[in-house]
Design an enzyme around this catalytic site. Structure first.
Site, short mmCIF file in Angstrom:
data_model
loop_
_atom_site.label_atom_id
_atom_site.label_comp_id
_atom_site.label_asym_id
_atom_site.label_seq_id
_atom_site.Cartn_x
_atom_site.Cartn_y
_atom_site.Cartn_z
N SER A 51 -0.84 -5.88 3.58
CA SER A 51 -1.02 -4.94 4.68
C SER A 51 -2.02 -5.42 5.72
O SER A 51 -1.94 -5.03 6.89
CB SER A 51 -1.47 -3.58 4.14
OG SER A 51 -2.69 -3.70 3.43
N GLY A 89 1.14 -3.56 0.59
CA GLY A 89 1.20 -3.36 -0.85
C GLY A 89 1.58 -4.60 -1.63
O GLY A 89 1.66 -4.56 -2.86
N ASN A 117 -4.46 -6.99 -3.67
CA ASN A 117 -3.85 -5.96 -4.49
C ASN A 117 -3.84 -6.33 -5.98
O ASN A 117 -3.87 -5.47 -6.84
CB ASN A 117 -2.44 -5.66 -4.00
CG ASN A 117 -2.46 -4.94 -2.66
OD1 ASN A 117 -3.18 -3.97 -2.47
ND2 ASN A 117 -1.69 -5.44 -1.71
N ASP A 200 -9.46 5.03 6.59
CA ASP A 200 -9.44 4.77 5.16
C ASP A 200 -10.57 3.84 4.72
O ASP A 200 -10.80 3.65 3.53
CB ASP A 200 -8.09 4.21 4.72
CG ASP A 200 -7.71 2.91 5.42
OD1 ASP A 200 -8.61 2.19 5.91
OD2 ASP A 200 -6.50 2.60 5.48
N HIS A 203 -8.49 -0.77 6.14
CA HIS A 203 -7.68 -1.54 7.08
C HIS A 203 -8.37 -1.63 8.44
O HIS A 203 -8.79 -0.61 8.99
CB HIS A 203 -6.30 -0.91 7.23
CG HIS A 203 -5.50 -0.94 5.96
ND1 HIS A 203 -5.53 0.09 5.04
CD2 HIS A 203 -4.70 -1.91 5.44
CE1 HIS A 203 -4.77 -0.23 4.02
NE2 HIS A 203 -4.25 -1.44 4.23
#
Length: 224
Positions: A51, A89, A117, A200, A203
């Site tokens: 991402s 993801g 991830n 968040d 990002h």
């Protein structure tokens, strides 16, 4: 760089998240055929990541750092086109699964940005390392003259100090083993700064992506 606010948000968000369009240059003569020929003659820089590469959460994909790299290239009139192959993801296993399809297109510079991830899911570092090496081997086998750039990542300390340290060491080891150019931490100067990250806390904002592009650019230039 390793602020707790960034790290605590990272475990909650990045795991839950399951391109660049090159600027078209008008030709003074030759029409469409000349434009197609010009595109075919360009070398390809492919960004293979998650991402962070995909530009998750940005208003416009053109704000993601791969597109900003394309803008720098266009400004200097260099014969390169950027392909953003980031998937939100994505894990290294996911990258391993789609690398053959990605390599169907000619690649001259391959920027590998995967692993975050894996760390957030606590995947054994040996598995992450094997997957990154597998991807690297595939690129080398298909395009032996391609230059490969690896970007490093870190994980939250709540994954355990031993795991966090072992995870961080994956990337320089892979880079050294394969004589790859290496960017130690993709989010250097961005992680932990609320002004440079989306709500968040993970990002990057458009401004954050600008810093990533600036940090990556000197490394990329060495491989052009």
């Amino acid at each position: 760089m390793k602020s707790l606010s960034y790290i605590s948000s990272l475990i909650l968000v990045l795991v839950l998240q399951s391109c660049s369009d090159p600027k078209t240059t008008k030709q003074s003569t030759g029409g469409t055929n000349a434009m197609v020929k010009n595109a075919e003659n360009k070398n390809t820089i492919l960004f293979f990541g998650d991402s962070l590469t995909a530009g998750y959460g940005l208003e416009d994909p053109a704000q993601a750092f791969p597109s900003l790299i394309q803008q720098k290239i266009d400004h200097l009139n260099l014969p390169y086109k950027v392909v953003n192959a980031g998937v939100s993801g994505e894990t290294t296993a996911g990258g391993k699964g789609r690398i053959d399809w990605i390599l169907k297109q000619k690649i001259d510079v391959f920027v590998l940005e995967l692993g975050a991830n894996d760390g957030l899911r606590g995947i054994p570092v040996e598995e992450t390392s094997r997957n990154l090496q597998f991807i690297t081997d595939k690129v080398k086998a298909k395009y032996p003259n391609a230059r490969i750039i690896l970007t490093g990542m870190m994980v939250p300390p709540n994954m355990g100090a031993d795991y966090a340290k072992a995870f961080e060491q994956i990337f320089p080891k892979i880079a050294t083993k394969n004589s790859m150019s290496f960017m130690p931490f993709l989010l250097e100067g961005v992680a932990g700064d609320r002004k440079l990250n989306q709500g968040d806390g993970i990002h990057p904002t458009a401004e954050g992506h600008k810093i990533i592009a600036e940090n990556l650019w000197p490394i990329l230039v060495e491989n052009l």
